[in-house]
Design a protein around this motif. Structure first.
Motif, mmCIF file in Angstrom:
data_model
loop_
_atom_site.group_PDB
_atom_site.id
_atom_site.type_symbol
_atom_site.label_atom_id
_atom_site.label_comp_id
_atom_site.label_asym_id
_atom_site.label_seq_id
_atom_site.Cartn_x
_atom_site.Cartn_y
_atom_site.Cartn_z
ATOM 1 N N GLU A 13 0.787 -1.163 0.095
ATOM 2 C CA GLU A 13 0.057 0.008 -0.005
ATOM 3 C C GLU A 13 0.907 1.280 -0.010
ATOM 4 O OE1 GLU A 13 -2.301 -0.629 3.477
ATOM 5 O OE2 GLU A 13 -4.044 -1.595 2.332
ATOM 6 N N GLU A 14 2.094 1.266 0.806
ATOM 7 C CA GLU A 14 2.971 2.479 0.481
ATOM 8 C C GLU A 14 3.231 2.741 -0.520
ATOM 9 O OE1 GLU A 14 5.543 1.725 3.969
ATOM 10 O OE2 GLU A 14 4.075 2.095 5.382
ATOM 11 N N THR A 15 3.910 1.508 -1.219
ATOM 12 C CA THR A 15 4.594 1.496 -2.443
ATOM 13 C C THR A 15 3.674 2.271 -3.376
ATOM 14 O OG1 THR A 15 6.107 -0.303 -2.078
ATOM 15 C CG2 THR A 15 5.690 0.225 -4.384
ATOM 16 N N LEU A 16 2.478 1.542 -3.418
ATOM 17 C CA LEU A 16 1.243 2.118 -4.283
ATOM 18 C C LEU A 16 0.938 3.466 -4.067
ATOM 19 C CD1 LEU A 16 -0.706 1.439 -6.373
ATOM 20 C CD2 LEU A 16 -2.603 0.603 -4.623
ATOM 21 N N THR A 23 3.354 9.542 -10.207
ATOM 22 C CA THR A 23 2.655 9.452 -11.577
ATOM 23 C C THR A 23 1.882 11.037 -11.665
ATOM 24 O OG1 THR A 23 2.336 7.157 -11.572
ATOM 25 C CG2 THR A 23 0.925 8.438 -13.050
ATOM 26 N N ASP A 24 1.298 11.277 -10.820
ATOM 27 C CA ASP A 24 0.340 12.459 -10.673
ATOM 28 C C ASP A 24 1.390 13.840 -10.741
ATOM 29 O OD1 ASP A 24 -1.952 11.315 -10.113
ATOM 30 O OD2 ASP A 24 -1.940 11.777 -7.866
ATOM 31 N N VAL A 29 3.998 17.699 -14.745
ATOM 32 C CA VAL A 29 5.293 18.248 -15.587
ATOM 33 C C VAL A 29 5.095 17.933 -16.859
ATOM 34 C CG1 VAL A 29 7.569 17.600 -16.025
ATOM 35 C CG2 VAL A 29 6.737 17.564 -13.552
ATOM 36 N N ILE A 30 4.469 16.947 -17.462
ATOM 37 C CA ILE A 30 4.094 16.826 -18.867
ATOM 38 C C ILE A 30 3.179 17.781 -19.270
ATOM 39 C CG2 ILE A 30 3.123 15.080 -20.345
ATOM 40 C CD1 ILE A 30 4.507 12.839 -18.901
#
Length: 72
Positions: A13-16, A23-24, A29-30
């Motif tokens: 869960e922490e990794t996710l 990702t956000d 940035v993109i």
């Protein structure tokens, strides 16, 4: 559930959550870079037109941007 399973689920869960945040951040940035690229592209096009007009007015010849390079 045993202690190992709970620990493993918590780590997942922490990794996710971390990957979701990354990702956000990358999405922001993109999106910003896309806007900057579009603006810069418009500015370059305007400068190319301006330079071609200046050259045509000054020399009365084909603008340099429209000429073939000398190695052709």
């Amino acid at each position: 559930m045993d202690k190992d399973s709970e620990t493993r689920i918590r780590q997942l869960e922490e990794t996710l959550a971390h990957l979701t945040r990354v990702t956000d951040d990358l999405h922001e940035v993109i999106a910003r870079q896309d806007g900057e690229i579009a603006l810069l592209t418009r500015r370059v096009e305007m400068l190319m037109r301006f330079a071609a007009e200046q050259q045509a007015d000054a020399e009365g010849t084909i603008p340099l941007a429209d000429q073939r390079p000398p190695h052709w």
